[in-house]
Design a protein around this motif. Structure first.
Motif, PDB file in Angstrom:
ATOM      1  N   VAL A 204       0.820  -1.209   0.000  1.00  0.00           N
ATOM      2  CA  VAL A 204       0.000   0.000   0.000  1.00  0.00           C
ATOM      3  C   VAL A 204       0.855   1.261   0.000  1.00  0.00           C
ATOM      4  O   VAL A 204       0.431   2.321  -0.485  1.00  0.00           O
ATOM      5  N   VAL A 205       2.096   1.168   0.519  1.00  0.00           N
ATOM      6  CA  VAL A 205       2.992   2.326   0.514  1.00  0.00           C
ATOM      7  C   VAL A 205       3.249   2.784  -0.917  1.00  0.00           C
ATOM      8  O   VAL A 205       3.165   3.975  -1.231  1.00  0.00           O
ATOM      9  N   ASN A 206       3.568   1.833  -1.792  1.00  0.00           N
ATOM     10  CA  ASN A 206       3.837   2.193  -3.188  1.00  0.00           C
ATOM     11  C   ASN A 206       2.603   2.757  -3.867  1.00  0.00           C
ATOM     12  O   ASN A 206       2.685   3.697  -4.659  1.00  0.00           O
ATOM     13  N   SER A 207       1.429   2.197  -3.560  1.00  0.00           N
ATOM     14  CA  SER A 207       0.182   2.708  -4.137  1.00  0.00           C
ATOM     15  C   SER A 207      -0.049   4.154  -3.720  1.00  0.00           C
ATOM     16  O   SER A 207      -0.437   4.997  -4.532  1.00  0.00           O
ATOM     17  N   LEU A 208       0.216   4.436  -2.456  1.00  0.00           N
ATOM     18  CA  LEU A 208       0.041   5.810  -1.961  1.00  0.00           C
ATOM     19  C   LEU A 208       1.048   6.765  -2.589  1.00  0.00           C
ATOM     20  O   LEU A 208       0.700   7.873  -3.000  1.00  0.00           O
TER      21      LEU A 208
ATOM     22  N   MET B  27       2.325   6.533   6.608  1.00  0.00           N
ATOM     23  CA  MET B  27       3.729   6.233   6.323  1.00  0.00           C
ATOM     24  C   MET B  27       4.497   5.924   7.610  1.00  0.00           C
ATOM     25  O   MET B  27       5.322   5.003   7.659  1.00  0.00           O
ATOM     26  N   LEU B  28       4.207   6.675   8.676  1.00  0.00           N
ATOM     27  CA  LEU B  28       4.871   6.421   9.951  1.00  0.00           C
ATOM     28  C   LEU B  28       4.518   5.032  10.476  1.00  0.00           C
ATOM     29  O   LEU B  28       5.381   4.292  10.953  1.00  0.00           O
ATOM     30  N   LYS B  29       3.242   4.683  10.373  1.00  0.00           N
ATOM     31  CA  LYS B  29       2.798   3.367  10.840  1.00  0.00           C
ATOM     32  C   LYS B  29       3.444   2.239  10.043  1.00  0.00           C
ATOM     33  O   LYS B  29       3.948   1.263  10.593  1.00  0.00           O
ATOM     34  N   LEU B  30       3.405   2.367   8.728  1.00  0.00           N
ATOM     35  CA  LEU B  30       3.867   1.290   7.866  1.00  0.00           C
ATOM     36  C   LEU B  30       5.388   1.137   7.870  1.00  0.00           C
ATOM     37  O   LEU B  30       5.909   0.052   7.637  1.00  0.00           O
ATOM     38  N   CYS B  31       6.087   2.244   8.122  1.00  0.00           N
ATOM     39  CA  CYS B  31       7.553   2.207   8.045  1.00  0.00           C
ATOM     40  C   CYS B  31       8.218   2.050   9.414  1.00  0.00           C
ATOM     41  O   CYS B  31       9.439   1.874   9.492  1.00  0.00           O
TER      42      CYS B  31
ATOM     43  N   ASN C 238       6.722  17.726  -4.340  1.00  0.00           N
ATOM     44  CA  ASN C 238       6.810  16.321  -3.910  1.00  0.00           C
ATOM     45  C   ASN C 238       6.974  16.181  -2.402  1.00  0.00           C
ATOM     46  O   ASN C 238       7.795  15.416  -1.916  1.00  0.00           O
ATOM     47  N   LYS C 239       6.150  16.913  -1.652  1.00  0.00           N
ATOM     48  CA  LYS C 239       6.320  16.975  -0.199  1.00  0.00           C
ATOM     49  C   LYS C 239       6.217  15.604   0.471  1.00  0.00           C
ATOM     50  O   LYS C 239       6.982  15.280   1.377  1.00  0.00           O
ATOM     51  N   ASN C 240       5.259  14.808   0.051  1.00  0.00           N
ATOM     52  CA  ASN C 240       5.036  13.520   0.712  1.00  0.00           C
ATOM     53  C   ASN C 240       6.116  12.502   0.364  1.00  0.00           C
ATOM     54  O   ASN C 240       6.508  11.694   1.199  1.00  0.00           O
TER      55      ASN C 240
END
Length: 282
Positions: free
Chosen positions: A20-24, A87-91, A131-133
């Motif tokens: 899901v990280v890549n999808s986001l 992102m914080l949760k997944l990483c 590209n902030k995110n």
């Protein structure tokens, strides 16, 4: 088997970042994407949804009424804030733990990574970069290579330290010389295996600006600057500490002055209590 072959083999032991990280990452920096597009990706993952709602409803954010859906959380906190939380949760698992070889105690790399990502996002917003995110996520994961390289650093520390002290090597140059790969290069390998975009792979690979020409890349310069600011505040200063080259041109190129840097540090220092709370719930 060479050191490099052994190190690369260790990558397979890492728990991969959820897809899901890549999808986001594919849509969050697209100016044409909407809150609906982003929440649509998140809402079908029950574990992520539960984690984000629990975090959004924590004392850290102090919402007047609890969010019951990802859409409500996005409306109350803002889509960007929700994406940062995802992102914080997944990483988080990727950079948690102890890195003894780098002399980083339990949670030190995680705290440094989160702080660096928050500062990078703050500077990117200040400069109105598109590209902030992606900058946030690249900064969050830029030292993922250290988690794999750690035990090799521990075994070879005396040789690495000798090159740094007596031969004027940067710590990263010494890693490469002794082990056959440095943590940034290894991080890029991991990012590539995790199917991050070539852009993200490039930022992770070059976050120490190994070439002066790289300062022309504003996204990369911001990630580099956030790293430097964290070190100025004493975060992430382990065994490798300040044994890196400093590129003043990066500040000049993106238009950040010494006074701006001091203000960023002061603003972030005032937010440190909030950051500590965020680390507990993230």
């Amino acid at each position: 088997m060479s050191n490099l072959q052994i190190v690369i083999k260790e990558i397979k032991n890492l728990k991969p970042i959820p897809a899901v990280v890549n999808s986001l990452l594919e849509i969050i920096d697209d100016p044409n994407s909407s809150m609906k597009d982003i929440t649509k990706i998140i809402q079908y993952d029950p574990a992520i949804t539960a984690n984000i709602l629990r975090t959004a409803n924590s004392a850290y954010f102090g919402l007047k009424r609890p969010a019951e859906t990802i859409q409500e959380a996005a409306m109350m906190l803002g889509t960007n804030h929700v994406v940062d939380l995802v992102m914080l949760k997944l990483c988080s698992q990727a950079v948690k733990g102890t890195q003894k070889g780098y002399d980083l105690h339990e949670g030190a790399l995680w705290k440094y990574s989160v702080s660096s990502a928050l500062i990078a996002k703050q500077v990117a917003v200040q400069l109105d970069l598109p590209n902030k995110n992606s900058i946030f996520t690249a900064s969050l994961l830029k030292d993922i290579g250290k988690t794999v390289l750690d035990k090799f650093i521990q075994d070879a520390f005396e040789k690495i330290s000798n090159l740094v002290i007596n031969e004027n090597f940067s710590f990263m140059e010494a890693e490469k010389q002794i082990i056959g790969v440095d943590h940034a290069e290894l991080g890029a390998m991991i990012a590539k295996i995790w199917k991050f975009s070539p852009r993200m792979v490039g930022i992770i690979r070059n976050h120490h600006l190994s070439s002066e020409t790289m300062v022309r890349d504003k996204d990369l310069a911001v990630v580099y600057l956030s790293d430097c600011i964290c070190m100025m505040m004493g975060m992430g200063v382990g065994a490798d500490g300040l044994a890196y080259r400093f590129h003043r041109q990066a500040m000049d190129h993106i238009g950040i002055s010494a006074e701006d840097t001091l203000k960023i540090i002061a603003d972030f220092a005032c937010r440190m209590e909030e950051v500590e709370m965020l680390l507990k719930v993230a």
